[in-house]
Design an enzyme around this catalytic site. Structure first.
Site, PDB file in Angstrom:
ATOM      1  N   LYS A  93       0.845  -1.189  -0.088  1.00  0.00           N
ATOM      2  CA  LYS A  93      -0.067  -0.136   0.077  1.00  0.00           C
ATOM      3  C   LYS A  93       0.896   1.274  -0.122  1.00  0.00           C
ATOM      4  CE  LYS A  93      -3.232   2.574   2.352  1.00  0.00           C
ATOM      5  NZ  LYS A  93      -3.730   2.985   3.946  1.00  0.00           N
ATOM      6  N   GLY A 154      -8.026   9.468   8.861  1.00  0.00           N
ATOM      7  CA  GLY A 154      -8.524   9.755  10.106  1.00  0.00           C
ATOM      8  C   GLY A 154      -9.478  10.734  10.437  1.00  0.00           C
ATOM      9  N   ALA A 181      -9.489   5.644   2.891  1.00  0.00           N
ATOM     10  CA  ALA A 181      -9.159   6.943   4.197  1.00  0.00           C
ATOM     11  C   ALA A 181     -10.546   7.837   4.208  1.00  0.00           C
ATOM     12  CB  ALA A 181      -7.876   7.839   3.719  1.00  0.00           C
ATOM     13  N   GLY A 182     -10.581   8.235   5.345  1.00  0.00           N
ATOM     14  CA  GLY A 182     -11.675   9.216   5.528  1.00  0.00           C
ATOM     15  C   GLY A 182     -13.110   8.680   5.990  1.00  0.00           C
ATOM     16  N   ASN A 203      -9.683   2.240   8.938  1.00  0.00           N
ATOM     17  CA  ASN A 203      -8.983   1.845  10.241  1.00  0.00           C
ATOM     18  C   ASN A 203      -9.819   2.597  11.452  1.00  0.00           C
ATOM     19  OD1 ASN A 203      -5.571   1.052  11.162  1.00  0.00           O
ATOM     20  ND2 ASN A 203      -7.480   0.846  12.298  1.00  0.00           N
ATOM     21  N   THR A 204      -9.666   3.796  11.538  1.00  0.00           N
ATOM     22  CA  THR A 204      -9.958   4.501  12.699  1.00  0.00           C
ATOM     23  C   THR A 204     -11.465   4.384  12.915  1.00  0.00           C
ATOM     24  OG1 THR A 204      -8.278   6.188  12.047  1.00  0.00           O
ATOM     25  CG2 THR A 204      -9.856   6.786  13.681  1.00  0.00           C
TER      26      THR A 204
END
Lengths: 253, 65
Positions: A93, A154, A181-182, A203-204
Site C-alpha cells: 500500500k 482519520g 481513508a476518511g 481503520n480509525t
C-alpha cells in the site's frame, strides 16, 4: 467481486490493525467484520518482539503492508523493500504523503515511487486522490489498483467528493478501485460500494468506535449491502415526484 | 565501536550487521534491516560490515492502517 492482482478477497473490506483498545478486540473486530485484507506497517522494534505478527497471521487474510509516514519516494521505496522481506508479499500500500495537515498524497513522489516499485515487480496499491490524470499515469506505471481518498486520513468525513469518485469509476471501468481513508460511518462505506467501488479501506472508524467489534460488524454489513445494491442496478434519481402507487383504479371520493 | 540502533546510541563489539543483531538481542526475530537508510536483505547481513557512526534500523511488523 473483482480480483486484486489475481487474488479474490473474501469480502470488499480492507481493515487496518492500528489503534484498537487491545489485541483481543482487534482479533474479534476482524472476525466480526469479515474483512478480506489486513493492513499492517513496519516500525522500529520496541521490545514487543513478534507477538503482533503472530496475531495477524491467525486472522487468516492477506496482509497489505503500508508505507505510512513516508514523505519521499526514496523512503517509501526502501520501506517497500523491507516490507516485502518481512511480510513475504509483493503487495504494498504505497503512501507518499505530501501535506502534514491533510495527509494527502504527494502526487509527484507517489508516481516516482510507483514507477520504480512496479518495475521491480511489486503489486502496488497506491493511496491517491480522485485526480484522473494521476490515476492514468499510475496505471501506465503498472498499478492495477487505484485507491483514491474519501477524505483526509482519520477524519471520518466520508466521501468528500462523490462527483470525483463517480467520475473515476466511470473513467477506469476495468481497474479495481478502493476508497481509502476518511470513512467514518458504515453509510459512507455503503455509498462507496453503491458507486461501484470494489472495496473500502478503513481503520480509525472501527478501532476508535466505542464498541469496535459491533462497529466492525456494521461495516461488514454495510459493504455487503452496498455491493448488492450496485449489482442490482439502482434506479436513476429524478427531480420531480413520480407516484409509486398506481393511479388507475383510484376511487372517486 | 559506537553505532546508532533505532535512533539510540549503542556500543557493539561486532563488525558485521548479522553479528551486531545477535549481540543486540535481535537473533531469530522477524525483522527487516537498513544501514544508513539502505535496505540490507537477510542474505546480505553477514557481509555488511559496520563502522563507527553507522545508523542501523531494525523494523518489525506493527499495527498499521
Amino acid at each position: 467481486m473483482r480480483d486484486f492482482y489475481g487474488t479474490t478477497l473474501q469480502g470488499p473490506l480492507m481493515l487496518g490493525t492500528a489503534q484498537y483498545p487491545s489485541p483481543e478486540i482487534l482479533a474479534r473486530a476482524f472476525r466480526a467484520s469479515g474483512a478480506g485484507v489486513a493492513t499492517v506497517s513496519l516500525r522500529r522494534e520496541s521490545g514487543a518482539g513478534n507477538d503482533f505478527w503472530a496475531l495477524i497471521r491467525e486472522l487468516g487474510v492477506p496482509v497489505l503492508p503500508n508505507t505510512a509516514g513516508c514523505y519521499t519516494a526514496r523512503e517509501a521505496i526502501t520501506t517497500a523493500h523491507m516490507a516485502r522481506e518481512v511480510f513475504d508479499t509483493d503487495w504494498i500500500k504505497l503512501e507518499v504523503i505530501g501535506h502534514a495537515d491533510t495527509l494527502q498524497p504527494d502526487p509527484f513522489g507517489l508516481l516516482d515511487a510507483a514507477r520504480e516499485l512496479c518495475a521491480e515487480g511489486f503489486k502496488v496499491f497506491p493511496y491517491t486522490t480522485e485526480d484522473l490524470v494521476l490515476g492514468e499515469k499510475l496505471v501506465e506505471a503498472g498499478c492495477r489498483v487505484l485507491m483514491p481518498w474519501g477524505a483526509p486520513i482519520g477524519s471520518g468525513l466520508g466521501l468528500n467528493n462523490p462527483f470525483g469518485l463517480r467520475t473515476m469509476r466511470a473513467h477506469f471501468p476495468d481497474i479495481p478501485l478502493v476508497v481509502d481513508a476518511g470513512i467514518g460511518l458504515p453509510s459512507h462505506a455503503a455509498a462507496a460500494l453503491e458507486l461501484g467501488y470494489d472495496a473500502v479501506l478503513l481503520n480509525t472508524a472501527v478501532a476508535r468506535a466505542g464498541d469496535p467489534v459491533a462497529m466492525a460488524e456494521a461495516f461488514g454489513l454495510a459493504v455487503r449491502a452496498g455491493a448488492l445494491a450496485h449489482a442490482a442496478d439502482p434506479m436513476e434519481p429524478r427531480d420531480m415526484a413520480a407516484p409509486s402507487t398506481p393511479l388507475i383504479g383510484k376511487a372517486w371520493l | 565501536m559506537r553505532i546508532e540502533v533505532n535512533g539510540e546510541s549503542r556500543d557493539v563489539r561486532s563488525t558485521t550487521l548479522s553479528e551486531a543483531l545477535e549481540e543486540l538481542g535481535f537473533a531469530g526475530m522477524k525483522c527487516a534491516t537498513a544501514v544508513n537508510a539502505q535496505f540490507v536483505p537477510v542474505p546480505a547481513r553477514a557481509e555488511r560490515t559496520l563502522k563507527d557512526g553507522d545508523r542501523v534500523e531494525v523494523l518489525t511488523p506493527m499495527q498499521g492502517g
